[in-house]
Design a protein around this motif. Structure first.
Motif, PDB file in Angstrom:
ATOM      1  N   GLU A  41     -10.575   8.958  -8.603  1.00 12.71           N
ATOM      2  CA  GLU A  41      -9.919   7.666  -8.460  1.00 12.71           C
ATOM      3  C   GLU A  41      -8.665   7.693  -9.323  1.00 12.71           C
ATOM      4  O   GLU A  41      -8.714   8.146 -10.474  1.00 12.71           O
ATOM      5  CB  GLU A  41     -10.858   6.536  -8.885  1.00 12.71           C
ATOM      6  CG  GLU A  41     -12.118   6.464  -8.036  1.00 12.71           C
ATOM      7  CD  GLU A  41     -13.076   5.377  -8.482  1.00 12.71           C
ATOM      8  OE1 GLU A  41     -12.646   4.471  -9.243  1.00 12.71           O
ATOM      9  OE2 GLU A  41     -14.250   5.417  -8.078  1.00 12.71           O
ATOM     10  N   TYR A  96     -13.418   6.848  -0.521  1.00 11.76           N
ATOM     11  CA  TYR A  96     -14.023   7.359  -1.755  1.00 11.76           C
ATOM     12  C   TYR A  96     -15.036   8.462  -1.454  1.00 11.76           C
ATOM     13  O   TYR A  96     -15.343   9.282  -2.325  1.00 11.76           O
ATOM     14  CB  TYR A  96     -14.714   6.232  -2.521  1.00 11.76           C
ATOM     15  CG  TYR A  96     -13.754   5.247  -3.164  1.00 11.76           C
ATOM     16  CD1 TYR A  96     -12.987   5.614  -4.260  1.00 11.76           C
ATOM     17  CD2 TYR A  96     -13.620   3.949  -2.668  1.00 11.76           C
ATOM     18  CE1 TYR A  96     -12.104   4.715  -4.845  1.00 11.76           C
ATOM     19  CE2 TYR A  96     -12.748   3.047  -3.249  1.00 11.76           C
ATOM     20  CZ  TYR A  96     -11.984   3.428  -4.338  1.00 11.76           C
ATOM     21  OH  TYR A  96     -11.111   2.542  -4.913  1.00 11.76           O
ATOM     22  N   THR A 111     -10.351   1.626   2.899  1.00 12.64           N
ATOM     23  CA  THR A 111     -10.200   2.169   1.546  1.00 12.64           C
ATOM     24  C   THR A 111     -11.534   2.610   0.963  1.00 12.64           C
ATOM     25  O   THR A 111     -11.652   3.724   0.423  1.00 12.64           O
ATOM     26  CB  THR A 111      -9.564   1.115   0.619  1.00 12.64           C
ATOM     27  OG1 THR A 111      -8.211   0.889   1.044  1.00 12.64           O
ATOM     28  CG2 THR A 111      -9.545   1.591  -0.833  1.00 12.64           C
ATOM     29  N   THR A 112     -12.556   1.770   1.047  1.00 15.62           N
ATOM     30  CA  THR A 112     -13.836   2.113   0.423  1.00 15.62           C
ATOM     31  C   THR A 112     -14.462   3.356   1.053  1.00 15.62           C
ATOM     32  O   THR A 112     -15.112   4.151   0.365  1.00 15.62           O
ATOM     33  CB  THR A 112     -14.813   0.931   0.493  1.00 15.62           C
ATOM     34  OG1 THR A 112     -14.931   0.480   1.851  1.00 15.62           O
ATOM     35  CG2 THR A 112     -14.311  -0.234  -0.354  1.00 15.62           C
ATOM     36  N   GLU A 120      -0.877   9.195   1.815  1.00 15.49           N
ATOM     37  CA  GLU A 120      -2.345   9.239   1.853  1.00 15.49           C
ATOM     38  C   GLU A 120      -2.879  10.429   1.071  1.00 15.49           C
ATOM     39  O   GLU A 120      -3.915  10.336   0.407  1.00 15.49           O
ATOM     40  CB  GLU A 120      -2.832   9.311   3.303  1.00 15.49           C
ATOM     41  CG  GLU A 120      -2.892   7.992   4.036  1.00 15.49           C
ATOM     42  CD  GLU A 120      -1.562   7.552   4.643  1.00 15.49           C
ATOM     43  OE1 GLU A 120      -1.474   6.426   5.153  1.00 15.49           O
ATOM     44  OE2 GLU A 120      -0.601   8.353   4.610  1.00 15.49           O
ATOM     45  N   GLU A 127       0.831  -1.208   0.000  1.00 20.13           N
ATOM     46  CA  GLU A 127       0.000   0.000   0.000  1.00 20.13           C
ATOM     47  C   GLU A 127       0.865   1.256   0.000  1.00 20.13           C
ATOM     48  O   GLU A 127       0.366   2.360  -0.008  1.00 20.13           O
ATOM     49  CB  GLU A 127      -0.998   0.007   1.165  1.00 20.13           C
ATOM     50  CG  GLU A 127      -0.458  -0.469   2.499  1.00 20.13           C
ATOM     51  CD  GLU A 127       0.536   0.494   3.121  1.00 20.13           C
ATOM     52  OE1 GLU A 127       0.133   1.585   3.532  1.00 20.13           O
ATOM     53  OE2 GLU A 127       1.733   0.134   3.208  1.00 20.13           O
ATOM     54  N   THR A 148      -7.361   3.892  -6.714  1.00 20.79           N
ATOM     55  CA  THR A 148      -7.380   4.276  -5.305  1.00 20.79           C
ATOM     56  C   THR A 148      -8.075   5.627  -5.142  1.00 20.79           C
ATOM     57  O   THR A 148      -8.014   6.484  -6.033  1.00 20.79           O
ATOM     58  CB  THR A 148      -5.959   4.390  -4.725  1.00 20.79           C
ATOM     59  OG1 THR A 148      -5.255   5.446  -5.401  1.00 20.79           O
ATOM     60  CG2 THR A 148      -5.189   3.090  -4.869  1.00 20.79           C
ATOM     61  N   ILE A 165      -6.527  -1.212  -7.555  1.00 22.54           N
ATOM     62  CA  ILE A 165      -6.602  -2.233  -6.508  1.00 22.54           C
ATOM     63  C   ILE A 165      -7.269  -3.482  -7.070  1.00 22.54           C
ATOM     64  O   ILE A 165      -8.468  -3.468  -7.374  1.00 22.54           O
ATOM     65  CB  ILE A 165      -7.395  -1.706  -5.300  1.00 22.54           C
ATOM     66  CG1 ILE A 165      -6.731  -0.431  -4.750  1.00 22.54           C
ATOM     67  CG2 ILE A 165      -7.492  -2.772  -4.215  1.00 22.54           C
ATOM     68  CD1 ILE A 165      -7.493   0.222  -3.620  1.00 22.54           C
ATOM     69  N   PHE A 217      -5.218   4.899   2.286  1.00 24.38           N
ATOM     70  CA  PHE A 217      -6.245   4.957   1.244  1.00 24.38           C
ATOM     71  C   PHE A 217      -6.167   3.750   0.312  1.00 24.38           C
ATOM     72  O   PHE A 217      -7.086   3.516  -0.468  1.00 24.38           O
ATOM     73  CB  PHE A 217      -6.101   6.244   0.435  1.00 24.38           C
ATOM     74  CG  PHE A 217      -6.574   7.473   1.156  1.00 24.38           C
ATOM     75  CD1 PHE A 217      -6.208   7.728   2.467  1.00 24.38           C
ATOM     76  CD2 PHE A 217      -7.394   8.386   0.533  1.00 24.38           C
ATOM     77  CE1 PHE A 217      -6.652   8.852   3.138  1.00 24.38           C
ATOM     78  CE2 PHE A 217      -7.854   9.525   1.190  1.00 24.38           C
ATOM     79  CZ  PHE A 217      -7.473   9.755   2.511  1.00 24.38           C
ATOM     80  N   ALA A 218      -5.072   3.000   0.361  1.00 26.23           N
ATOM     81  CA  ALA A 218      -4.877   1.847  -0.517  1.00 26.23           C
ATOM     82  C   ALA A 218      -4.755   0.543   0.272  1.00 26.23           C
ATOM     83  O   ALA A 218      -4.256  -0.457  -0.247  1.00 26.23           O
ATOM     84  CB  ALA A 218      -3.627   2.055  -1.375  1.00 26.23           C
ATOM     85  N   MET A 219      -5.220   0.522   1.508  1.00 25.42           N
ATOM     86  CA  MET A 219      -5.058  -0.668   2.340  1.00 25.42           C
ATOM     87  C   MET A 219      -5.761  -1.892   1.774  1.00 25.42           C
ATOM     88  O   MET A 219      -5.359  -3.026   2.035  1.00 25.42           O
ATOM     89  CB  MET A 219      -5.540  -0.383   3.764  1.00 25.42           C
ATOM     90  CG  MET A 219      -4.584   0.479   4.565  1.00 25.42           C
ATOM     91  SD  MET A 219      -5.216   0.934   6.195  1.00 25.42           S
ATOM     92  CE  MET A 219      -5.307  -0.650   7.008  1.00 25.42           C
ATOM     93  N   ALA A 220      -6.800  -1.701   0.982  1.00 22.50           N
ATOM     94  CA  ALA A 220      -7.489  -2.839   0.373  1.00 22.50           C
ATOM     95  C   ALA A 220      -6.575  -3.606  -0.579  1.00 22.50           C
ATOM     96  O   ALA A 220      -6.825  -4.771  -0.878  1.00 22.50           O
ATOM     97  CB  ALA A 220      -8.738  -2.369  -0.370  1.00 22.50           C
TER      98      ALA A 220
END
Length: 461
Positions: A393, A387, A383-384, A353, A234, A407, A399, A360-363
């Protein structure tokens, strides 16, 4: 309509507090839940004015467009005194500007170590005395000089800096070389092993990397970051894939440029999964800087912490800082350390971030939960949720687990205020006592007051 309500099947919508919804669930009453939160406290009046600003939509489209179209390239490695103009007794640090009197333990420890490294003091006590007196000493924020630094982020004249240029918009940003984990300067440690490592980095690592980059040419960091996201990073607290990709790109040139030193340099990088972090931070910095200076824009272009304050800067508000108290991260601790040993959040690494990476990109990085705590579902939820407070994005940073969705990127002060959602940040935790080093890692939320203060300022901009 009244008879329908009395004798028909009820259709229930629940909003806000969970108590009613939970009571209905226990009675098996069908319901539709609306995810709603009140605006940040005290933000309503300013929020209405900012949302009504006719410049906002166009200004934000311009600003976030610049951020997302930036093409950061690693172009060189050079001494700080050369590229930043630092002289003896001049130091940059992470976060908003701060004085020695207000500095936290790890910030004081890092500055003490920098004094020893530069030969400006013979002992820690002498270094602290000189720093406290301020005689011949200048402190300033890294962000004021196109620079970012992880954790304490201290930069001194003899340190070597990664130089990242934006091939699209022409900006340049800098970040120091990564020392590794544990007892290191950026976490406030300043023992003999710390100073010895810094000297080796200045005498060997920096020059070898510089010579290697001259051979292999600029490295496309945007592409490396995009690949690393699809390999489980991430790009804030997990950089294993990105570091491996960087080594693959530069290793042949290192061997060619310095055959006698190649083994020790590659061994050092191989033993440091966070080596890419600093290059990624400079890439995020040059991307965010491309979005600066757009009148009417409510886009956040910097988030940074100095161990005492958490500050943000906004595209349409120049170089002004909007600050609040830095919080203590909630996470996992090393060894026998616990929350009482933790310093409030510190470092410029929240620039990741700011540009749509890190928290923000942990997914994209389910394994990160083993480092910062929580479950895989928490990483996806983090992450979701972002948004909701971002303007776009990222077209390149995608992702896989979200169907290759970009992201969330481009934090909007107005959306933060309207939703009540604060940016998700994952971070390392420094020990509060100078010299301790790293004590853990976890998640932290920025102070809401920084965003409401920026919102108020936008009303008058």
């Amino acid at each position: 309509m009244t008879l329908s309500m009395l004798y028909g099947e009820p259709r229930v919508i629940t909003v806000g507090a969970q108590v009613l919804g939970e009571a209905l669930d226990r009675q098996a009453v069908p319901r539709r839940e609306v995810d709603w939160r009140p605006p940040l406290p005290g933000a309503s009046a300013a929020l209405a004015r900012v949302l009504a600003d006719p410049r906002r939509e166009s200004a934000n489209a311009t600003a976030v467009g610049r951020m997302l179209s930036a093409r950061p390239m690693l172009t060189g490695v050079r001494p700080a005194r050369e590229v930043l103009g630092l002289g003896a007794g001049e130091f940059f640090h992470a976060g908003p500007p701060i004085t020695w009197e207000r500095a936290s333990g790890p910030m004081r420890g890092a500055l003490t170590g920098a004094m020893l490294f530069e030969g400006l003091a013979a002992t820690p006590e002498e270094a602290e005395e000189r720093l406290a007196s301020g005689a011949g000493i200048t402190l300033d924020s890294c962000h004021h000089h196109r620079t970012v630094g992880p954790m304490a982020g201290v930069v001194s004249p003899s340190m070597w800096m990664l130089e990242v240029a934006d091939a699209e918009h022409g900006g340049t940003a800098y970040c120091s070389l990564n020392e590794g984990l544990g007892k290191v300067l950026r976490y406030g440690a300043y023992g003999p092993e710390v100073i010895e490592r810094l000297r080796w980095m200045g005498e060997v690592l920096g020059p070898v990397l510089a010579a290697a980059l001259e051979r292999c040419g600029p490295l496309d960091l945007r592409t490396l970051i995009a690949q690393a996201l699809q390999m489980g990073d991430e790009l804030h607290n997990r950089n294993r894939a990105a570091t491996s990709l960087l080594v693959r790109e530069i290793a042949p040139a290192i061997v060619e440029a310095a055959p006698d030193r190649a083994a020790e340099v590659l061994r050092f990088i191989n033993g440091n999964d966070h080596f890419f972090l600093n290059a990624g931070m400079a890439a995020a910095k040059v991307s965010a800087d491309a979005a600066r200076g757009v009148p009417g824009s409510s886009l956040v272009v910097a988030m940074a912490r100095n161990g005492t304050d958490f500050g943000i800067q906004v595209s349409g508000l120049g170089d002004r800082w909007f600050t609040g108290p830095a919080g203590v991260p909630d996470g996992l601790y090393l060894g026998g350390y616990g929350p009482d040993d933790a310093n409030p959040d510190i470092g410029d690494s929240t620039i990741t971030e700011t540009a749509g990476l890190g928290g923000f990109a942990m997914a994209a990085a389910p394994a990160i939960v083993r480092f910062v705590g929580g479950e895989v579902s928490d990483a996806v939820a983090a992450t979701t949720s972002m948004y909701e407070i971002t303007l776009a994005e990222h077209p390149a940073y995608q992702i896989p687990g979200l169907g290759f969705r970009g992201t969330p990127a481009g934090i909007d002060v107005a959306l933060v205020a309207r939703t009540g959602l604060l940016p998700v940040v994952n971070t390392g935790i420094a020990g509060r006592i100078a010299g301790t080093g790293q004590v853990g890692a976890g998640l932290v939320s920025p102070p809401s007051g920084a965003f409401t203060a920026a919102l108020d300022a936008l009303c008058d901009a």
